[in-house]
Design a protein around this motif. Structure first.
Motif: not given
Length: 949
Positions: A246-256, A351-353, A358-359, A459-472
Motif C-alpha cells: 500500500d503506497p500510503m503505508a510506505l510513507l511510514l513503513l520499511k519499503e519493499p 509533496g513528501p511532507e 496524511i499517513a 519504520a521507514r528510514e529512507s527518504d522519498y520524493l526528493t526530486h524537486p518536482i515534488f517540492h514545487l
C-alpha cells in the motif's frame, strides 16, 4: 411574420450534439461519395447477409436536461456509508484543483496513448512523475506507467516471476494475508499456465519448493511484518520475492526494496482517486533493474529529440503484443494513464511532507480507535499495524455490524467472530466515536497517550520524493499553471481529430462524464452491501440489456476492465465451457495473421496454442486456409478469434462461413469487438455466428481514452456460455474472476450508460452509419493521391480505411513515420501507423467529426502528397525537406534558417490553423537513444526550469 414550423429539435442529442456532419453537410458528402442517401451507402457497404432484421430500439432518447435528471434519480439509489471495509479500497480526498483541472478536463481525458511522443510530452511528463513516485516509495529503481488494478498487477507479477526465476519449480506461494480478490485473480491466471498456487502463512513458506512468493503489506487484516528473511530464503533458492504494498503505508513503513523484494505491486487509488465501486484506479509495478525488460505494461523513458534536447517517450515494450504476438510476455495493451496522472499530481500537490502528514494522521486515528476498543476490554489484533485492525467480538459480530450500519458505517465481516476496521484519509473523529458506540462503548474522552504502533524495526528510514518536482511551490496558482503547461504540450481530441483506426476516438460528451464525480457514485466501496449499491445495480442491469440487444448476445459480464482483459475473459469462458463438457483437451485457437496483437497474447495466457491463418490478397481471412487448419485441429479446436469488420476496414462476405467451419469442428467463435462502431444498429455479432465478444466501451460506447486508459472491455456471450462468465472476485463461483472488483471499473460504466440513453437506438444506429460515411468520404477524397488498400465488393470501406504509403519509401525516401510527423505541423495526430500492414496508415474518423474537420485533415494529407511529389520530381531536397525535418517547433521558427524551404511552408502547411496553431514542443524523438540509455525517473530540475522558460 407568420410562424413557420421547423424540423429542428434543439434537444436532439444524437443529431445535434454527438454526430458531427449536419444534414446539409451530409448531402454534400453524398455527392462526393457517389450515393443519393445514407441508406444507399450502407446497402453498398454492409452485406445483406449479416444485416439485422429489426431496428435497435430501447426507449426514447433523453435530452441533456432529462439525462441529468435521470442520472440523479439513479444516483439517489446508492446509499453512501462511511467505509471501514478496507480490503484494498479506501476513502480519499481528491484535491479540487486535480478534479477540475485533470479529471474533468478534456485536454487530459480525451488524449490518446502517447505513441506519438512529440505531441504527448505533457502526459508523458506526468506519467514519469508517477513512475518516480512509485520507484521512490517502493525502493525499487524501475516502475511502469501503471497497470489495471491491484489483483491483476499481482497476477502479472506472478507470471513475471515464473519467467525470470531460475528455479525449475512451477509452484508459487501466496500469503494467506493477501486481500481475497488478489488471491482469487492469481488463481485464475495461474491455472491455464500450469502454475500451482500454494496459499499459506508466511511462516510456512518452503522457499525450496517454489519459483516465487507474494506477500501483502500490510496484510488484509492489518498485519505489518518485515519480509527480509523470506526474501533471503527465496533468493538462496533462485526464487523471486514479490510484495503487494500500500503506497500510503510506505510513507511510514520499511519499503519493499529495503527488504530485498524483487518486485512490488499495488494500487495508487488512495492517492486522490475515488473508490467508484471498484475503479478505475492506477495499479503500479516496480522491480529490480535486472528485471526491467520483462516488466509488463508501459514504461515512460527519457531520450533526446532531433535538436539534442530532452524528450520523453514510451520505452521498451511499447508494441510488444504486435511484435512478439503469442510469445508476448503479457497481453497488457495500455494502462490507467488518466488515473496515474491524478495520483502523480496528488503527490506533487501534497509533496513528501504533506503525504507523510496524511499517513501519520491515518495511523494516529487508527491507534485512537484501537485504544478505545482495548480500554473497553476488546481483543484487538495485530500488535503492529498501520491503518487496519481486527477485533474479536465472538457471538456479538452480527449485532455490532448491524449497529454500525445503523450509524451509516460499513465494517468488514471477518470469519464468524471478528470485525475488520480500516481507517483512511476521510475518517473523521465523529466516525470513530460512532464505531465505539456500535461496540457498546460510551465515552466522552480520547485515550490519553496515542502513541505510534509502528516499532522502529518496521519504520521507514529512507527518504522519498526528493526530486524537486515534488517540492514545487504548493500555491494553487503554481499548481494550476503547471497542469496547464503540461496540457498545452499535448494534442488531444479537444484540439483536433485523432483519426486512429480501430481506436474510435469519438466525442466523450460532457453530460456523459458529469456523473462519475458525483458523491453517490464516486465514494462507494465495491464490496459495500448490495442494498447500498442499488443505483449501480440498475446501471449494470440496464446497460447489459442495451448491449445484449445491440449485439445479439444473451448475457454480459462487466468485470473485464480493459479490452485485453475482455479478450482474456472471453477465451477463459470458452475454455471453461469446453472443460465442463469433457473437452479440456481442446487447446488450439485459430487467429488470422491480421488480428490485433493482443489476440494471440491472450490465447497463450489461457493455455491455448495459436495457429495462424493466412490472409487472402484482398485482406480477408483465407477461408480455404482456415478450413484446412480447422480440419487439422479436429477435436482439439477450442476457438477462433476474428475481428469484424476486419482489421483492414472491410465487411467480409465470408464471416458466416468462418463461424460455421469453427462450429463444425466443435470450436467456439470469439469475435473481437474493437470495430463494433461499424456494427451497432446494423449487424449483431451474436446473430452472425459468434459465441462471445468483448466490447470496447472506451471506443464504441464513448468512454474516453484518457491518454491510454481507463478502458472497459465487458464480454457478451450466447446463453450456453453464460454459466462460465467471470466469477465473484471473493470466490465461490464456477469460473474465477479476472479483475479485482465485481464490475471492474464500475464508475465509468456510467459514461456508456448515459451515452446510450442520450442517443437511443435510432441515434446509435445513425452514429454507425455516419462513421461509415465519414470514412468513405475521406477514402474518396484521397483517392488518386493515395491508394486505398482494401475495399468491399462495391468499392466501399467500413468505418476505417488503409492508405498505402509504401511506394513513397522507394520513390522519395519518405517513410510512414515522416508523414505522421508532418501531420503534427498541421495540428493533427497521425492515423494508426504500420498496422495491420507495415508502411501504411489506417484512418478512422468516427461519426463525431464535422465535415470541416474532415476537410482540414484531407487538405493536410493532400499537401503532404504534393510535397512527396516535389521530392519525386527533384524539386525538393530528398534529405533536407519539411517531411524529414518534421515536426517543426517554435525554436525552429526563430532559429537561424538555412533550410531550402520557407518558414511558412515548415510551420504553417495547408490544413493548419494560424491563430490557434498547435506547436509541437519538441523535435522528432530519437527512439534508439532512448532504449539504449533507459532512464525512467524524473531528470534533473534544470530541465523543468528550461521548459518553463
Amino acid at each position: 411574420m407568420p410562424f413557420t414550423p421547423t424540423t429542428y429539435r434543439p434537444y436532439d442529442f444524437a443529431n445535434r450534439r454527438h454526430i458531427g456532419p449536419s444534414p446539409e453537410e451530409m448531402a454534400e458528402m453524398f455527392k462526393v461519395v457517389g450515393v443519393d442517401s445514407l441508406d444507399q451507402l450502407i446497402d453498398e457497404t454492409v452485406p445483406k447477409s449479416i444485416r439485422q432484421a429489426d431496428p435497435l430500439e430501447f426507449g426514447k432518447p433523453l435530452s441533456e436536461r432529462e439525462l441529468i435528471w435521470h442520472m440523479r434519480q439513479v444516483a439517489k439509489k446508492n446509499d453512501v456509508f462511511s467505509t471501514m471495509i478496507g480490503q484494498g479500497y479506501y476513502g480519499t480526498t481528491t484535491p479540487p484543483a486535480i478534479q477540475r483541472n485533470i479529471l474533468e478536463n478534456p485536454a487530459w481525458y480525451t488524449a490518446y496513448t502517447p505513441y506519438q511522443p512529440e505531441i504527448s510530452q505533457g502526459r508523458l511528463e506526468a506519467l514519469l512523475n508517477y513512475q518516480t513516485m512509485v520507484s521512490d516509495l517502493t525502493g525499487l529503481p524501475v516502475a511502469n506507467a501503471s497497470l489495471l488494478d491491484e489483483a491483476t498487477a499481482a497476477a502479472e507479477a506472478m507470471a513475471m516471476a515464473q519467467r525470470m526465476s531460475k528455479s525449475k519449480s512451477m509452484s508459487f506461494f501466496v500469503d494467506e494475508n493477501c486481500h481475497p480478490q488478489n488471491i482469487e485473480v492469481m488463481k485464475t491466471r495461474a491455472e491455464p499456465l500450469g502454475i500451482e498456487v500454494i496459499v499459506g502463512a508466511p511462516d510456512d513458506l518452503d522457499a525450496t519448493a517454489v519459483f516465487g512468493a507474494i506477500f501483502q503489506y500490510p496484510g488484509t487484516y492489518g498485519h505489518v511484518r518485515d519480509f527480509t528473511a523470506e526474501m533471503d530464503a527465496l533468493h538462496e533458492n533462485k526464487a523471486l520475492g514479490i510484495v503487494i504494498a500500500d503506497p500510503m503505508a510506505l510513507l511510514l513503513l520499511k519499503e519493499p526494496g529495503a527488504m530485498g523484494a524483487d518486485i512490488a505491486v499495488g494500487n495508487t487509488q488512495r492517492f486522490g482517486v475515488p473508490m467508484g465501486a471498484g475503479g478505475p484506479h492506477a495499479a503500479y509495478m516496480a522491480c529490480r533493474d535486472q528485471l526491467k525488460r520483462s516488466m509488463p505494461g508501459r514504461i515512460v523513458g527519457v531520450s533526446i529529440d532531433s535538436h539534442g534536447d530532452k524528450a520523453y517517450r514510451l520505452s521498451l515494450q511499447t508494441r510488444e503484443q504486435h511484435i512478439r504476438r503469442e510469445k508476448a510476455t503479457s497481453n497488457v495493451c495500455t494502462a490507467q494513464a488518466l488515473l496515474a496522472v491524478m495520483a502523480s499530481f496528488y503527490a506533487v500537490f501534497h509533496g513528501p511532507e504533506g503525504l507523510k502528514a496524511i499517513a501519520q494522521r491515518i495511523h494516529r486515528k487508527t491507534v485512537r480507535l484501537a485504544k478505545g476498543l482495548e480500554a473497553a476490554g476488546f481483543s484487538v489484533q495485530p500488535d503492529v499495524y498501520f491503518d487496519t485492525i481486527t477485533v474479536d467480538v465472538g457471538p456479538m459480530q452480527g449485532l455490532i455490524i448491524e449497529a454500525a450500519a445503523a450509524r451509516k458505517i460499513n465494517v468488514r465481516k471477518v470469519g464468524d467472530t471478528k470485525i475488520g476496521l480500516s481507517v483512511d484519509e476521510t475518517t473523521r473523529s465523529a466516525v470513530i466515536e460512532k464505531v465505539w458506540a456500535a461496540f457498546g462503548i460510551t465515552r466522552q474522552d480520547d485515550p490519553d497517550d496515542i502513541e505510534y504502533r509502528i516499532p522502529e524495526a518496521n519504520a521507514r528510514e529512507s527518504d522519498y520524493l526528493t526530486h524537486p518536482i515534488f517540492h514545487l511551490n504548493r500555491a494553487e496558482t503554481e499548481m494550476m499553471r503547471y497542469m496547464r503547461r503540461l496540457a498545452d504540450r499535448d494534442l488531444a481530441l479537444d484540439r483536433a481529430m485523432i483519426p486512429l483506426g480501430s481506436c474510435t476516438m469519438k466525442l466523450n460528451a460532457a453530460v456523459e462524464m458529469m456523473p462519475i464525480t458525483w458523491h453517490e457514485f464516486s465514494n462507494i466501496h465495491p464490496y459495500a452491501p448490495a442494498e447500498q449499491l442499488a443505483g449501480y445495480a440498475q446501471v449494470v442491469e440496464e446497460l447489459s440489456e442495451i448491449l445484449c440487444q445491440a449485439t445479439g448476445y444473451d448475457a454480459m459480464s462487466m468485470q473485464p476492465n480493459s479490452g485485453a482483459q475482455g479478450e482474456y475473459a472471453g477465451l477463459l469462458t470458452i475454455a471453461a465451457y469446453h472443460k465442463a463438457n469433457g473437452d479440456a483437451h481442446r487447446n488450439i485457437c485459430l487467429i488470422p495473421v491480421s488480428a490485433h496483437g493482443t489476440n494471440p497474447a491472450s490465447a497463450q495466457m489461457c493455455g491455448m496454442k495459436v495457429v495462424v491463418v493466412k490472409s487472402a490478397e484482398n485482406g480477408d481471412v483465407d477461408v480455404e486456409d482456415f478450413r484446412a487448419k480447422a480440419e487439422a485441429a479436429g477435436d482439439n479446436l477450442a476457438a477462433c478469434m476474428i475481428t469484424y469488420p476486419s482489421t483492414h476496414g472491410v465487411f467480409e462476405e465470408t464471416v458466416r462461413e468462418v463461424c460455421e467451419i469453427t462450429h463444425q469442428y466443435g470450436g467456439q467463435v470469439y469475435l473481437d469487438g474493437a470495430n463494433l462502431n461499424a456494427m451497432v444498429g446494423l449487424s449483431k455479432p451474436g446473430e452472425i455466428g459468434s459465441d462471445v465478444s468483448h466490447l470496447n466501451l472506451h471506443k464504441t460506447f464513448a468512454i474516453p481514452h484518457g491518454g491510454g486508459g481507463p478502458g472497459m472491455g465487458p464480454i457478451g456471450v450466447k446463453a450456453h456460455l453464460e454459466p462460465y462468465l467471470p466469477g465473484n472476485p471473493l470466490g465461490g463461483d464456477i469460473a474465477g474472476p479476472v479483475s479485482a472488483a465485481p464490475n471492474g471499473s464500475a464508475s465509468i460504466l456510467l459514461i456508456s450508460y448515459a451515452y446510450c440513453l442520450a442517443m437511443g437506438g435510432a441515434g446509435l444506429t445513425q452514429a454507425t452509419k455516419v462513421a461509415i460515411l465519414n470514412a468513405n468520404y475521406i477514402a474518396k477524397r484521397l483517392e488518386g493521391a493515395y491508394d486505398v488498400l482494401f475495399k468491399g465488393g462495391k468499392g466501399r470501406v467500413a468505418h476505417e480505411c488503409i492508405l498505402d504509403t509504401r511506394p513513397y519509401a522507394d520513390s522519395a525516401h519518405v517513410s510512414v513515420d515522416d508523414i505522421a510527423k508532418r501531420l503534427m505541423d498541421s495540428g493533427f495526430h497521425a492515423p494508426t501507423m504500420s498496422w495491420p500492414v507495415a508502411g501504411t496508415l489506417m484512418i478512422e474518423p468516427t461519426e463525431s467529426e464535422t465535415k470541416a474537420e474532415l476537410d482540414r485533415f484531407i487538405t493536410a494529407m493532400l499537401s503532404i502528397r504534393d510535397e512527396i511529389a516535389a521530392i519525386e520530381k527533384g524539386d525538393m531536397d530528398p534529405v533536407n525537406n519539411p517531411l524529414k525535418n518534421a515536426p517543426h517547433t517554435v525554436n525552429d521558427l526563430v532559429a537561424e534558417w538555412d533550410r531550402p524551404y520557407s518558414r511558412e511552408q515548415a510551420c504553417f502547411p495547408p490544413g493548419s490553423f494560424r491563430v490557434d496553431k498547435y506547436w509541437p514542443p519538441i523535435g522528432r524523438v530519437d527512439n534508439v537513444h532512448g532504449d539504449r540509455n533507459l532512464i525512467c525517473t524524473c531528470p534533473p530540475l534544470e530541465d523543468y526550469a528550461e521548459a518553463a522558460e
